[in-house]
Write a protein that holds these residues in place. Structure first.
Motif, PDB file in Angstrom:
ATOM      1  N   PHE A  42      10.232  18.073  31.515  1.00  8.34           N
ATOM      2  CA  PHE A  42       9.428  18.396  30.627  1.00  8.34           C
ATOM      3  C   PHE A  42       7.925  18.853  30.792  1.00  8.34           C
ATOM      4  O   PHE A  42       7.002  18.712  29.936  1.00  8.34           O
ATOM      5  N   ALA A  43       7.903  19.620  31.963  1.00 17.05           N
ATOM      6  CA  ALA A  43       6.670  20.285  32.462  1.00 17.05           C
ATOM      7  C   ALA A  43       6.016  21.206  31.323  1.00 17.05           C
ATOM      8  O   ALA A  43       4.879  21.044  31.104  1.00 17.05           O
ATOM      9  N   PRO A  51       0.231  27.314  33.936  1.00 21.50           N
ATOM     10  CA  PRO A  51      -0.003  26.933  35.320  1.00 21.50           C
ATOM     11  C   PRO A  51      -0.632  28.141  36.054  1.00 21.50           C
ATOM     12  O   PRO A  51      -1.199  28.022  37.251  1.00 21.50           O
ATOM     13  N   VAL A  52      -0.370  29.545  35.427  1.00 21.59           N
ATOM     14  CA  VAL A  52      -0.890  30.860  36.319  1.00 21.59           C
ATOM     15  C   VAL A  52      -1.899  31.343  35.657  1.00 21.59           C
ATOM     16  O   VAL A  52      -2.316  32.641  36.137  1.00 21.59           O
ATOM     17  N   SER A  80      -1.438  20.854  35.368  1.00 21.24           N
ATOM     18  CA  SER A  80      -0.092  21.747  35.006  1.00 21.24           C
ATOM     19  C   SER A  80       0.299  22.557  36.180  1.00 21.24           C
ATOM     20  O   SER A  80       1.567  22.209  36.080  1.00 21.24           O
ATOM     21  N   ARG A  81      -0.305  22.799  37.281  1.00 18.20           N
ATOM     22  CA  ARG A  81       0.348  23.525  38.464  1.00 18.20           C
ATOM     23  C   ARG A  81       1.182  22.473  39.146  1.00 18.20           C
ATOM     24  O   ARG A  81       2.316  22.659  39.589  1.00 18.20           O
ATOM     25  N   PRO A 237       3.204  28.174  41.609  1.00 14.05           N
ATOM     26  CA  PRO A 237       2.971  26.619  41.548  1.00 14.05           C
ATOM     27  C   PRO A 237       3.638  25.595  42.368  1.00 14.05           C
ATOM     28  O   PRO A 237       4.259  24.809  42.030  1.00 14.05           O
ATOM     29  N   GLU A 238       3.599  25.964  43.745  1.00 16.18           N
ATOM     30  CA  GLU A 238       4.280  25.291  44.555  1.00 16.18           C
ATOM     31  C   GLU A 238       3.620  24.344  45.386  1.00 16.18           C
ATOM     32  O   GLU A 238       2.529  24.610  45.813  1.00 16.18           O
ATOM     33  N   TRP A 239       4.011  23.057  45.441  1.00 19.00           N
ATOM     34  CA  TRP A 239       3.086  21.864  46.225  1.00 19.00           C
ATOM     35  C   TRP A 239       2.625  22.281  47.491  1.00 19.00           C
ATOM     36  O   TRP A 239       1.181  22.218  47.922  1.00 19.00           O
TER      37      TRP A 239
END
Length: 288
Positions: A42-43, A51-52, A80-81, A237-239
């Motif tokens: 549900f992001a 996110p970008v 958000s990211r 958006p990768e950790w």
């Protein structure tokens, strides 16, 4: 009319879920995993910002009411990211485990079933891969293939195949000696049928436990590859990639790298706790 008997699979599933629900570690790990899956699914609904999307006037803002986790050097909302990063990291983990588990189980089952020279050659090949540290070998493969998320997934899956192969091979060595396997041979069943219908299903419990325990490792290795620039590329958006960007601002803007790192930590802990509990629950000695 007498009630219909439930299928053995559903009886086993109900029994397993009942035991897990009484295990505090399983409940804790399962809750963490469920929460992360919920955030990932549900992001788009939970994330307050794109996110970008860049917002330079709001760059490097501290956590507050407008931006729960603060903003990065380009004004993007870190909360958000991080939510969208959960989608990517969990997808990476599932893809890696699906590929490594599927290929590793097939290799291990075939090797253990046939034994002899085939088993010796296959296991020596697995030993060669296992002789290298997983992260180092994944780094070398990803560097050789080129920086991209797909290549990072392939490299991570490759280094995890031997874990599943060796585990399933050990199970297959004992299963192939059981009477129902011998009966299948006498009845004229082919090798492929026996491996598919008898060997692999009897190795499933162990494979599921190993998959749960190694999913956290897969997320960590993939995040490490992104951290050094061999995995996900900007603006994804990768950790791991977020931590790599945030380390330059760690002294003054601590929130940038801290929150993605905390999500990696909690996710890996959740899978490890749940995997340990699942291993105990699926142990026949404990069930008795």
């Amino acid at each position: 009319m007498p009630p219909r008997a439930r299928h053995p699979f559903f009886r086993e599933l109900t029994l397993t879920l009942g035991i897990l629900s009484r295990n505090p570690s399983a409940v804790m790990g399962g809750t963490i995993i469920a929460a992360m899956v919920f955030l990932a699914l549900f992001a788009p609904l939970l994330a307050p910002y794109d996110p970008v999307k860049l917002a330079l006037p709001e760059r490097l803002l501290a956590p507050g009411a407008a931006h729960f986790f603060g903003t990065d050097e380009l004004g993007r909302d870190i909360f958000s990211r991080v939510l969208y990063g959960a989608r990517i990291s969990l997808s990476i983990g599932l893809l890696v485990i699906s590929v490594a588990g599927g290929l590793g189980a097939l290799i291990g089952a075939t090797s253990g079933y046939f034994g002899g020279k085939i088993d010796s050659v296959v296991m020596r090949a697995m030993d060669v891969i296992l002789s290298f540290p997983s992260l180092v070998l994944a780094l070398a493969l990803a560097a050789a293939l080129g920086p991209s998320l797909i290549n990072a997934i392939f490299a991570t899956a490759f280094v995890m195949i031997p874990k599943f192969a060796r585990m399933v091979r050990g199970e297959a060595l004992s299963v192939r000696e059981l009477p129902f396997v011998a009966a299948s041979r006498v009845a004229g069943a082919g090798h492929g049928f026996i491996i598919r219908r008898h060997i692999l299903p009897n190795c499933l419990n162990s494979a599921i436990v190993l998959a749960t325990l190694t999913l956290g490792d897969a997320i960590l290795i993939a995040a490490s590859l992104s951290f050094i620039g061999l995995g996900a590329q900007p603006p994804t958006p990768e950790w791991g990639a977020m931590i790599a960007s945030g380390r330059k601002f760690l002294m003054d803007q601590w929130w940038y790298a801290t929150f993605p790192g905390l999500f990696i930590l909690v996710t890996v802990i959740g899978f490890n706790i749940f995997g340990d509990a699942l291993r105990d629950v699926l142990d026949p000695r404990i069930r008795r």
